[in-house]
Design a protein around this motif. Structure first.
Motif: not given
Length: 479
Positions: A21, A24, A43, A45-46, A49-51, A53, A93, A121
């Motif tokens: 990850v 971001v 936050i 992000e992998d 681009e999935c985020q 907390r 999420h 990002p």
């Protein structure tokens, strides 16, 4: 065997996993609502681009303060995975992670030959300003906004709760504007940063606000919430492009209505009607049973010249009083001795080719329309006992059509349901239609709704309980 997974593949029951990850967003450490602990939101992000907390608490904040940096890439193993709560708004999420002492966090260096850092990002799920009015029906809605800062006010105390806040005016690249309220520590820290930079820098600022709430405070506006983050001049491509646009159009933006709302420098900027919102006729709004925010194109006229154009209200809780005496008094709501201050408030008639109706207009919007402050209005009408000279206002309104944002609200008292219209914003149309309606047309009947009991709503300028009943007044000569 350790599983290499992406964020969406990891659930509370998943064991022995590792995820690559990038950070971001990093919020600053904050106190919990019960003041029992300190927490910090991040936050992540992998690669897809999935985020999600992630949250750290006191000990881990200190432990990772020099390790976890914005936009750095990490391999995170076996963080605690919890179901996201919806108490403070809609999460990004369905799960969130807790980074504790048992979590393994390994930084990926730029020189690493096996694992390469993720690219900077560029994913931003931004809500456009013209969509915001359609989301206000959902009190839990939380959005991300990217906007130019036109004005930042000083720290102040708002409403009956005496909470501190700071109000700033935001603008998008379509020149739509919203008032953004930074509550409590957001006003003290992020608000102070914005205020200081605007005082010392020549260029306008761009801010990225995440998990921002939609509020009816000051009409329709934005506000910080528990999980919000606010960052100044982020280096996303979208933010850089918006900042360059603001630099090129600075003169135009600073001459927009937000800077000329009132003759009083202490008045907060008006909220400009967002472009692109569906327009309704006055007849449709008057007959609609639903409450909410609507837009109309209409002429405006003050047909009742003998009404009161201002009220006195408590300087603390903003509760309206019927007296015209400004002496100090003990307010039962504030539980302290306080003073009464004038607030502009009056009824105005809205006219289109379908109907005529009456709406209330108050605070800075009313002052702008009358081109005088509430203090001036009180001095003329109450101290000197004179009528306002409205001829300049009549002349100004006589040939103009406005984009008007209205809120239809209602409350029930003593088994009687009262419905009112209040103006949230107005802006002159650049190309008014050729034909105009007859200003002497008969007013429509008072608004009616079904007999279903509706909870109170209010259009006050600060958070408060429902205001008193508003009805179109009958013109009577003042003595």
């Amino acid at each position: 065997m350790v599983l290499r997974l992406n964020i969406d593949q990891i659930e509370p029951a998943t064991r022995d996993w590792i995820c690559k990850v990038q950070i971001v967003e990093i919020g600053r450490p904050r106190e919990s609502l019960d003041k029992k602990c300190t927490f910090q939101n991040l936050i992540l992000e992998d690669e897809q681009e999935c985020q999600i907390r992630a949250v750290m608490y006191t000990d881990e904040i200190e432990q990772y303060v020099s390790t976890l940096k914005l936009f750095n890439t990490y391999l995170i193993s076996t963080a605690k995975v919890k179901v996201s709560l919806t108490s403070y708004g809609k999460p990004i999420h369905r799960f969130y992670w807790i980074l504790d002492k048992e979590t393994v966090i390994e930084e990926i260096k730029p020189s690493d030959e096996v694992e390469k850092p993720l690219s900077p990002p560029n994913k931003l799920t931004i809500t456009s300003f013209d969509r915001i009015p359609h989301l206000m029906v959902d009190s839990t809605a939380e959005i991300d906004v990217l906007a130019v800062v036109l004005h930042c006010g000083p720290q102040k105390t708002a409403g009956r709760s005496h909470h501190k806040c700071r109000e700033i005016t935001l603008c998008d690249n379509q020149q739509n504007q919203f008032l953004f309220t930074l509550w409590e520590d957001f006003g003290e820290i992020e608000g102070h940063e914005i205020y200081s930079k605007m005082a010392t820098q020549r260029d306008l600022l761009v801010i990225l606000g995440r998990s921002i709430g939609i509020s009816t405070y000051q009409g329709l506006s934005l506000q910080t919430r528990y999980n919000s983050t606010v960052r100044v001049n982020p280096n996303y491509p979208q933010a850089v492009a918006l900042l360059n646009w603001a630099k090129q159009n600075k003169t135009m933006l600073l001459s927009s209505p937000s800077d000329t709302t009132s003759t009083s420098s202490s008045i907060t900027p008006m909220i400009v009607t967002p472009s692109g919102q569906q327009l309704l006729s006055i007849a449709d709004i008057s007959s609609a049973a639903s409450m909410g925010v609507f837009c109309v194109n209409a002429e405006m006229a003050i047909l009742d010249e003998f009404q009161d154009f201002c009220v006195l209200e408590c300087s603390g809780c903003k509760q309206k009083k019927r007296t015209k005496d400004r002496k100090d008094f003990h307010c039962p709501k504030c539980n302290r001795k306080t003073s009464l201050v004038p607030r502009c408030s009056f009824q105005i008639d809205l006219i289109d080719n379908t109907a005529t109706t009456t709406a209330s207009i108050s605070a800075e919007l009313g002052e702008k329309l009358l081109s005088m402050t509430a203090e001036d209005i009180f001095d003329i009408t109450c101290t000197k006992r004179q009528s306002l000279s409205l001829n300049p206002v009549h002349e100004m309104l006589s040939t103009k059509v406005f984009d008007i944002q209205l809120r239809k609200s209602s409350w029930t008292s003593s088994n009687t349901t009262t419905t009112t219209l209040s103006i949230l914003s107005y802006m002159e149309k650049q190309h008014p239609p050729q034909s105009t309606t007859d200003r002497t047309s008969k007013k429509i009947k008072p608004l009616e709704i079904s007999e279903v009991e509706v909870m109170p709503t209010t259009a006050a300028a600060a958070p408060s309980n429902a205001v008193g009943k508003l009805q179109p007044p009958t013109p009577t000569k003042k003595v």
